[in-house]
Design a protein around this motif. Structure first.
Motif, PDB file in Angstrom:
ATOM      1  N   ARG A  14      65.123 -16.669 -50.429  1.00  0.00           N
ATOM      2  CA  ARG A  14      65.717 -15.419 -49.965  1.00  0.00           C
ATOM      3  C   ARG A  14      64.672 -14.588 -49.227  1.00  0.00           C
ATOM      4  O   ARG A  14      63.473 -14.713 -49.491  1.00  0.00           O
ATOM      5  N   PRO A  15      65.112 -13.694 -48.352  1.00  0.00           N
ATOM      6  CA  PRO A  15      64.173 -12.744 -47.741  1.00  0.00           C
ATOM      7  C   PRO A  15      63.536 -11.864 -48.809  1.00  0.00           C
ATOM      8  O   PRO A  15      64.101 -11.671 -49.889  1.00  0.00           O
ATOM      9  N   ASP A  16      62.384 -11.331 -48.505  1.00  0.00           N
ATOM     10  CA  ASP A  16      61.676 -10.449 -49.429  1.00  0.00           C
ATOM     11  C   ASP A  16      62.375  -9.089 -49.473  1.00  0.00           C
ATOM     12  O   ASP A  16      62.516  -8.426 -48.449  1.00  0.00           O
ATOM     13  N   HIS A  17      62.811  -8.694 -50.673  1.00  0.00           N
ATOM     14  CA  HIS A  17      63.496  -7.410 -50.842  1.00  0.00           C
ATOM     15  C   HIS A  17      62.646  -6.394 -51.601  1.00  0.00           C
ATOM     16  O   HIS A  17      63.182  -5.393 -52.097  1.00  0.00           O
ATOM     17  N   ALA A  18      61.349  -6.636 -51.696  1.00  0.00           N
ATOM     18  CA  ALA A  18      60.491  -5.742 -52.480  1.00  0.00           C
ATOM     19  C   ALA A  18      60.472  -4.326 -51.924  1.00  0.00           C
ATOM     20  O   ALA A  18      60.500  -3.351 -52.693  1.00  0.00           O
ATOM     21  N   ASP A  19      60.424  -4.195 -50.604  1.00  0.00           N
ATOM     22  CA  ASP A  19      60.391  -2.849 -50.020  1.00  0.00           C
ATOM     23  C   ASP A  19      61.671  -2.084 -50.344  1.00  0.00           C
ATOM     24  O   ASP A  19      61.633  -0.876 -50.603  1.00  0.00           O
ATOM     25  N   GLU A  20      62.811  -2.787 -50.346  1.00  0.00           N
ATOM     26  CA  GLU A  20      64.072  -2.144 -50.710  1.00  0.00           C
ATOM     27  C   GLU A  20      64.037  -1.694 -52.170  1.00  0.00           C
ATOM     28  O   GLU A  20      64.511  -0.612 -52.511  1.00  0.00           O
ATOM     29  N   ALA A  21      63.474  -2.550 -53.031  1.00  0.00           N
ATOM     30  CA  ALA A  21      63.378  -2.196 -54.445  1.00  0.00           C
ATOM     31  C   ALA A  21      62.474  -0.990 -54.642  1.00  0.00           C
ATOM     32  O   ALA A  21      62.770  -0.096 -55.456  1.00  0.00           O
ATOM     33  N   LEU A  22      61.362  -0.931 -53.923  1.00  0.00           N
ATOM     34  CA  LEU A  22      60.455   0.211 -54.036  1.00  0.00           C
ATOM     35  C   LEU A  22      61.149   1.498 -53.597  1.00  0.00           C
ATOM     36  O   LEU A  22      60.926   2.568 -54.181  1.00  0.00           O
ATOM     37  N   ALA A  23      61.999   1.394 -52.585  1.00  0.00           N
ATOM     38  CA  ALA A  23      62.750   2.563 -52.137  1.00  0.00           C
ATOM     39  C   ALA A  23      63.723   3.020 -53.220  1.00  0.00           C
ATOM     40  O   ALA A  23      63.897   4.223 -53.455  1.00  0.00           O
ATOM     41  N   ALA A  26      61.672   4.726 -55.984  1.00  0.00           N
ATOM     42  CA  ALA A  26      61.227   6.054 -55.569  1.00  0.00           C
ATOM     43  C   ALA A  26      62.382   7.045 -55.587  1.00  0.00           C
ATOM     44  O   ALA A  26      62.227   8.196 -56.017  1.00  0.00           O
ATOM     45  N   HIS A  27      63.558   6.602 -55.131  1.00  0.00           N
ATOM     46  CA  HIS A  27      64.720   7.489 -55.087  1.00  0.00           C
ATOM     47  C   HIS A  27      65.200   7.823 -56.495  1.00  0.00           C
ATOM     48  O   HIS A  27      65.472   8.995 -56.806  1.00  0.00           O
ATOM     49  N   VAL A  28      65.317   6.820 -57.338  1.00  0.00           N
ATOM     50  CA  VAL A  28      65.839   7.025 -58.695  1.00  0.00           C
ATOM     51  C   VAL A  28      64.818   7.746 -59.567  1.00  0.00           C
ATOM     52  O   VAL A  28      65.164   8.654 -60.330  1.00  0.00           O
ATOM     53  N   GLY A  30      61.830   9.403 -58.609  1.00  0.00           N
ATOM     54  CA  GLY A  30      61.321  10.670 -58.101  1.00  0.00           C
ATOM     55  C   GLY A  30      60.030  11.084 -58.783  1.00  0.00           C
ATOM     56  O   GLY A  30      59.140  10.268 -59.033  1.00  0.00           O
ATOM     57  N   ASP A  31      59.953  12.374 -59.144  1.00  0.00           N
ATOM     58  CA  ASP A  31      58.736  12.875 -59.792  1.00  0.00           C
ATOM     59  C   ASP A  31      58.707  12.583 -61.286  1.00  0.00           C
ATOM     60  O   ASP A  31      57.794  13.027 -61.992  1.00  0.00           O
ATOM     61  N   ARG A  32      59.707  11.819 -61.774  1.00  0.00           N
ATOM     62  CA  ARG A  32      59.704  11.424 -63.195  1.00  0.00           C
ATOM     63  C   ARG A  32      58.933  10.125 -63.416  1.00  0.00           C
ATOM     64  O   ARG A  32      58.764   9.693 -64.553  1.00  0.00           O
ATOM     65  N   LEU A  33      58.454   9.518 -62.345  1.00  0.00           N
ATOM     66  CA  LEU A  33      57.581   8.357 -62.471  1.00  0.00           C
ATOM     67  C   LEU A  33      56.170   8.822 -62.787  1.00  0.00           C
ATOM     68  O   LEU A  33      55.694   9.835 -62.254  1.00  0.00           O
ATOM     69  N   ALA A  34      55.488   8.081 -63.653  1.00  0.00           N
ATOM     70  CA  ALA A  34      54.113   8.442 -64.011  1.00  0.00           C
ATOM     71  C   ALA A  34      53.173   8.244 -62.837  1.00  0.00           C
ATOM     72  O   ALA A  34      52.196   8.981 -62.675  1.00  0.00           O
ATOM     73  N   LEU A  35      53.473   7.236 -62.018  1.00  0.00           N
ATOM     74  CA  LEU A  35      52.731   6.918 -60.798  1.00  0.00           C
ATOM     75  C   LEU A  35      53.736   6.401 -59.781  1.00  0.00           C
ATOM     76  O   LEU A  35      54.837   5.970 -60.152  1.00  0.00           O
ATOM     77  N   GLU A  44      57.191  -8.979 -56.543  1.00  0.00           N
ATOM     78  CA  GLU A  44      57.386  -8.311 -57.824  1.00  0.00           C
ATOM     79  C   GLU A  44      57.061  -6.832 -57.689  1.00  0.00           C
ATOM     80  O   GLU A  44      56.102  -6.455 -57.017  1.00  0.00           O
ATOM     81  N   VAL A  45      57.883  -5.983 -58.334  1.00  0.00           N
ATOM     82  CA  VAL A  45      57.656  -4.538 -58.282  1.00  0.00           C
ATOM     83  C   VAL A  45      57.577  -3.985 -59.696  1.00  0.00           C
ATOM     84  O   VAL A  45      58.087  -4.589 -60.640  1.00  0.00           O
ATOM     85  N   GLN A  46      56.955  -2.807 -59.818  1.00  0.00           N
ATOM     86  CA  GLN A  46      56.740  -2.233 -61.147  1.00  0.00           C
ATOM     87  C   GLN A  46      56.762  -0.717 -61.081  1.00  0.00           C
ATOM     88  O   GLN A  46      56.344  -0.110 -60.096  1.00  0.00           O
ATOM     89  N   ALA A  47      57.262  -0.116 -62.174  1.00  0.00           N
ATOM     90  CA  ALA A  47      57.289   1.339 -62.288  1.00  0.00           C
ATOM     91  C   ALA A  47      56.948   1.742 -63.712  1.00  0.00           C
ATOM     92  O   ALA A  47      57.188   0.990 -64.660  1.00  0.00           O
ATOM     93  N   LEU A  48      56.400   2.938 -63.867  1.00  0.00           N
ATOM     94  CA  LEU A  48      56.048   3.506 -65.162  1.00  0.00           C
ATOM     95  C   LEU A  48      56.685   4.880 -65.299  1.00  0.00           C
ATOM     96  O   LEU A  48      56.641   5.688 -64.367  1.00  0.00           O
ATOM     97  N   THR A  49      57.270   5.153 -66.461  1.00  0.00           N
ATOM     98  CA  THR A  49      57.826   6.477 -66.709  1.00  0.00           C
ATOM     99  C   THR A  49      57.802   6.763 -68.206  1.00  0.00           C
ATOM    100  O   THR A  49      57.909   5.864 -69.033  1.00  0.00           O
ATOM    101  N   GLU A  50      57.674   8.040 -68.530  1.00  0.00           N
ATOM    102  CA  GLU A  50      57.780   8.487 -69.926  1.00  0.00           C
ATOM    103  C   GLU A  50      59.216   8.843 -70.281  1.00  0.00           C
ATOM    104  O   GLU A  50      59.528   9.029 -71.456  1.00  0.00           O
TER     105      GLU A  50
END
Length: 210
Positions: A14-23, A26-28, A30-35, A44-50
């Motif tokens: 499949r085409p790489d969809h990582a950039d779409e996932a990062l978007a 970021a949208h979901v 927002g500023d509630r992500l730790a980084l 592969e993508v990753q996010a951190l939140t409290e």
């Protein structure tokens, strides 16, 4: 902390969809992500939140695309935090790695892990998978109504926007399990908060004024 690691399904064909996932992250998040959400390796993508609600929102948004195996790790993250998510370390990240590998072998491509929450992880797993199953059965018309209600419209306003009668909207909402979806999410958020040792009704990082 909640670490969400997502690995693209069938990435070799499949085409790489990582950039779409990062978007999406970021949208979901927002500023509630730790980084800021990050690409960790390949597609592969990753996010951190409290915040437990943010963690669930991210999981559901990624799952809706049908493109990702999703691992949720619950545990500590070593402080101070680095400048990039991909450089973070700690139990939550290890658990997320284990979870995403487990997710690849599960029907709903979702797994929850954490050393200190082993029994709770199984309960959370079952609850989220039930919600994913409910959503899998939702029609495109049901999703139309759901998205409008989630955007803040009343059911009557959504009906007007869609050009249908309030009665038709009510039937569509029932078939789409819109209210049940919201109630299930609230319950899962409470379980996530308990597993993480936080309060689902309080902003992360705040303390009681005693």
């Amino acid at each position: 902390m909640f670490a969400i690691t997502a690995d693209q399904i069938d990435s070799r064909i499949r085409p790489d969809h990582a950039d779409e996932a990062l978007a999406i992250l970021a949208h979901v998040g927002g500023d509630r992500l730790a980084l800021p959400a990050d690409r960790t390796a390949g597609d592969e993508v990753q996010a951190l939140t409290e915040d437990p609600r943010t963690a669930l929102d991210i999981v559901l948004a990624l799952a809706r695309t049908g493109l990702w195996s999703i691992g949720v790790g619950i545990g500590d993250v070593r402080a101070p935090l680095p400048t990039a998510t991909r450089a973070a370390t700690g139990d939550a990240l290890v658990a997320a790695r284990e979870a995403v590998e487990a997710a690849k072998r599960r029907q709903w491509r979702l797994a929850v892990a954490g050393d200190r929450i082993a029994p709770a992880a199984e309960t959370l797993q079952a609850m989220i998978e039930l919600l994913l199953q409910l959503r899998e059965r939702r029609s495109p018309e049901g999703w139309e109504l759901y998205d409008l209600v989630e955007a803040g419209l009343t059911q009557a306003e959504a009906a007007e926007r869609l050009g249908i009668t309030p009665q038709a909207a009510s039937k569509r909402a029932l078939a789409a399990a819109v209210r049940l979806d919201a109630a299930a999410r609230d319950g899962i958020v409470e379980l996530l908060a308990l597993a993480n040792g936080t309060d689902a009704g309080r902003e992360p990082g705040t303390e009681d004024n005693a």
